[in-house]
Design a protein around this motif. Sequence first.
Motif, short mmCIF file in Angstrom:
data_model
loop_
_atom_site.label_atom_id
_atom_site.label_comp_id
_atom_site.label_asym_id
_atom_site.label_seq_id
_atom_site.Cartn_x
_atom_site.Cartn_y
_atom_site.Cartn_z
N LYS A 198 14.64 9.70 8.05
CA LYS A 198 13.15 10.52 8.14
C LYS A 198 12.71 11.35 8.40
O LYS A 198 13.34 12.77 8.20
CB LYS A 198 13.60 10.61 10.28
N GLY A 199 11.54 11.90 7.83
CA GLY A 199 11.33 13.13 7.11
C GLY A 199 9.81 13.45 6.21
O GLY A 199 9.15 12.03 6.89
N GLY A 200 9.69 13.49 5.58
CA GLY A 200 8.27 13.95 4.70
C GLY A 200 8.84 14.36 3.77
O GLY A 200 9.22 15.68 3.50
N ILE A 201 7.18 14.57 2.56
CA ILE A 201 7.20 14.96 1.54
C ILE A 201 5.66 15.46 1.41
O ILE A 201 4.50 14.97 1.76
CB ILE A 201 7.54 14.61 0.19
N VAL A 202 5.14 17.07 1.14
CA VAL A 202 3.52 17.35 0.92
C VAL A 202 3.45 17.90 -0.61
O VAL A 202 3.98 18.28 -0.08
CB VAL A 202 3.14 17.92 2.35
N LEU A 203 2.75 17.56 -1.30
CA LEU A 203 2.21 18.23 -2.11
C LEU A 203 0.76 18.23 -2.39
O LEU A 203 0.10 17.44 -2.01
CB LEU A 203 3.05 17.09 -3.29
N LEU A 204 0.65 19.41 -2.61
CA LEU A 204 -0.85 19.96 -2.74
C LEU A 204 -0.98 20.82 -4.20
O LEU A 204 -0.35 21.37 -4.87
CB LEU A 204 -1.21 21.19 -1.94
N ASP A 205 -2.51 20.13 -4.33
CA ASP A 205 -3.28 21.33 -6.05
C ASP A 205 -3.70 22.10 -5.45
O ASP A 205 -4.88 22.28 -4.63
CB ASP A 205 -4.35 20.50 -6.48
N ILE A 206 -2.82 23.42 -5.12
CA ILE A 206 -3.64 24.94 -5.37
C ILE A 206 -4.84 25.14 -5.86
O ILE A 206 -6.00 25.93 -4.77
CB ILE A 206 -2.66 25.90 -5.43
N GLU A 207 -5.38 25.25 -5.96
CA GLU A 207 -6.57 24.84 -6.81
C GLU A 207 -7.87 24.06 -5.97
O GLU A 207 -8.53 25.53 -5.57
CB GLU A 207 -7.04 24.38 -7.87
N THR A 208 -7.56 23.76 -6.23
CA THR A 208 -8.64 22.46 -4.34
C THR A 208 -8.22 22.30 -3.13
O THR A 208 -9.24 21.87 -2.23
CB THR A 208 -8.65 21.12 -5.47
N ASN A 209 -6.65 23.11 -2.60
CA ASN A 209 -6.05 23.10 -2.00
C ASN A 209 -6.15 21.03 -1.19
O ASN A 209 -6.56 20.62 -0.35
CB ASN A 209 -7.02 23.57 -0.56
N SER A 210 -6.07 20.29 -2.15
CA SER A 210 -6.23 19.07 -1.52
C SER A 210 -4.55 18.06 -2.04
O SER A 210 -3.88 18.65 -3.04
CB SER A 210 -7.24 18.36 -2.88
N VAL A 211 -4.54 17.01 -0.83
CA VAL A 211 -3.16 15.96 -0.84
C VAL A 211 -3.43 15.79 -2.21
O VAL A 211 -4.65 14.52 -2.17
CB VAL A 211 -3.02 15.72 0.52
N LEU A 212 -1.97 15.67 -3.25
CA LEU A 212 -1.54 14.70 -4.08
C LEU A 212 -0.80 14.18 -4.49
O LEU A 212 -1.02 12.94 -4.51
CB LEU A 212 -1.38 15.44 -5.68
N ALA A 213 0.02 13.98 -3.17
CA ALA A 213 1.27 13.07 -2.47
C ALA A 213 1.81 13.51 -1.00
O ALA A 213 1.26 14.66 -0.85
CB ALA A 213 2.17 13.14 -3.56
N LEU A 214 1.44 12.23 -0.38
CA LEU A 214 2.21 12.75 1.05
C LEU A 214 2.88 11.58 1.02
O LEU A 214 2.50 10.08 1.52
CB LEU A 214 0.88 12.59 2.03
N VAL A 215 4.09 11.59 1.72
CA VAL A 215 5.18 10.92 1.92
C VAL A 215 5.86 10.99 3.67
O VAL A 215 5.70 12.50 3.87
CB VAL A 215 6.05 10.75 1.27
N SER A 216 5.50 9.65 4.45
CA SER A 216 6.47 9.71 5.49
C SER A 216 7.33 8.68 5.41
O SER A 216 6.54 7.10 4.97
CB SER A 216 5.24 9.56 7.15
N THR A 259 0.58 -1.35 -0.11
CA THR A 259 -0.06 -0.07 -0.09
C THR A 259 0.99 1.20 -0.32
O THR A 259 1.68 1.43 1.10
CB THR A 259 -0.98 0.28 1.37
N ILE A 260 0.61 1.96 -0.92
CA ILE A 260 1.00 3.22 -0.99
C ILE A 260 0.59 4.24 0.31
O ILE A 260 -0.63 3.99 0.45
CB ILE A 260 1.06 3.99 -2.49
N ALA A 261 1.42 5.53 0.40
CA ALA A 261 0.84 6.18 1.12
C ALA A 261 0.60 5.73 2.69
O ALA A 261 -0.74 5.84 3.47
CB ALA A 261 -0.50 7.03 0.98
N ALA A 262 0.90 4.76 3.35
CA ALA A 262 1.00 4.18 4.71
C ALA A 262 -0.06 4.07 5.69
O ALA A 262 -0.36 4.29 6.28
CB ALA A 262 1.67 2.67 4.30
N GLN A 263 1.27 5.57 6.37
CA GLN A 263 0.84 6.98 7.25
C GLN A 263 -0.23 7.36 6.75
O GLN A 263 -1.17 7.07 7.46
CB GLN A 263 1.73 7.27 7.88
#
Length: 578
Positions: free
Chosen positions: A255-273, A150-154
């Motif tokens: 140890k860390g992460g990545i957050v990617l947001l779609d600015i128009e809809t303010n929705s998460v497109l990717a979140l990595v931990s 599973t991706i985006a597991a956390q």
Amino acid sequence: MPNRIRGISVFILCAILVLLLRLAQIQLLEPESFGKHHINLLEESVKQRAQEFLLDDGRGEFYDKNGRALTGTKVPSLVLFPFLKDMDWDVEALAEILNVTPEEIEAAVRTAEKPIVFGRPLTEEEMEKINRLKIPGAFAVYKETDGKDTIAAQLIGVIGENGKLFRERYPDRSGSAKTPVGLTGLQKGFDEFLIPDENSRLVFHVDGKGDPLFGLHVRYISPANPYTPLKAIMTIDGEIQREAERIADLHKMKKGGIVLLDIETNSVLALVSRPNLDRANPFSGDGSKNFPVEAQIPGSVFKTVIAAAAIEEGIVPPDRQFDCDRPITGEGEAERKLGVLDFPASFAQSCNYTFAQLAKELAEKDKNLIEKYAERLGLLEPVGWRGDVFRLPDFRQLPDEEGGRVFLNDEERRDKNFAALTGIGQKNVRITPLAAANMMAAIARGGEKKQVRFVSEIRYADGSTMFSFPEQRMAGENISPDTAKALQKLLRGVVEKEKGTGSALNRLPAAVAGKSGTAETNRYAGEKQLLNKWFVGYFPYEKPKYALAVVNLEVFADEGSVLPIFADMVKYLHGKGS
């Protein structure tokens, strides 16, 4: 003697009455939740006289924005029941379809004590051929996978069997100690919608020795409700998520992460931990944590807040200069000498003296000003979607998300030294990478801050919509459009200016605006202090589409740069043409 007989009779009658009451309790009153352990007697009785093979636990599943399953993927599988070892059946025909030897199948059945999945995933054609054979005890069915990949597991979170938790959450709902409940992440937030009514399984009745009863009839049992299980449609793009995880691993993010947001809809497109979740031991180590929604020391990323406050409060006129050879105390010399800089250059080169001085002036003007602007940029409260959903008031999509903070108490707000260190994102300042990305999205939009969505809608099993989560503003004031425009220029200067701390990102195919941060932590490896390294920003600068936050936690000064990770994400998204 008559009294003795009478006493014995009363005793026997009482015993019979107790037995009758106990029998009523077992068969009529509590057959599905018996005793202090809430045992489902109906299920246990079936287990004693049946062999079962679970195909699907019945829990609702998560899908990406394009409708691809992220959990509970159904795989075409061959299920073999162990009673085949005592039968004469057409093993040769089955072996021919699977392109294996009959001996391989017979060996698997011979050692099986329970129903098993045999061999590789099947094709649709193979499933049809196998089921046309009508072999008792051999079934081609769709079997739910275990979710190891599973991706985006956390973000999605962990489920588990917890009878006590199930009864606490759903006291009026039928179920057993083995009913899977959401323990973390979105699984926890959406548990009310995803909790199963009934599972799907193959059931074969046996006697005490495991031999068939009632002929060789295997029953397929599935939920009767055509609208369940429900589907949670996430906002993440599965393809982008996989690439973000690949990039994090390529650069050895520990140890860390990545957050990617779609600015128009303010929705998460990717979140990595990172590190990865260990599904065998999901609550052990840092892999159990979702770092992008945990509050971290931000370092110079927080200078964006001080800049916003200084602009709106009018304390940085164009001709103001700062001696950036001085340390934050103003006395002596700084370790990193930058010379005399104006305000935009101070921001681009991340001059600590400038922002320590500005923070002190803001605190002297109003001890609450720094927190006021942190709130206006959406850094203090959890930023995930929340609101009323049916009978669930103040529903939160991600209940594990933390809020941020600036000071711990009023004494710190009045202390000039605390203000100075706060101005450069140290001391007790904490923000989440998710909130930092959301701040960049708000600035790119002109100052309007919005809640972040992880799930866009809940659908019934037939695909129709049960509930859509609308885009929503965050409560409270925003920064002004003029301040947002000024911040946009400052953030672009960090990358565009020759000595800007993000200048390594200036030759990317999309123009980037953003802010770097290097925060000192109170953790050491030997004598070497560990640092948090950040870069948060948005792109393309001219027509903002994405907000991105990258953070490497607890790394040494000479390692763990996040700029290459940020750059690779920009190049990938630009090349993708999305």
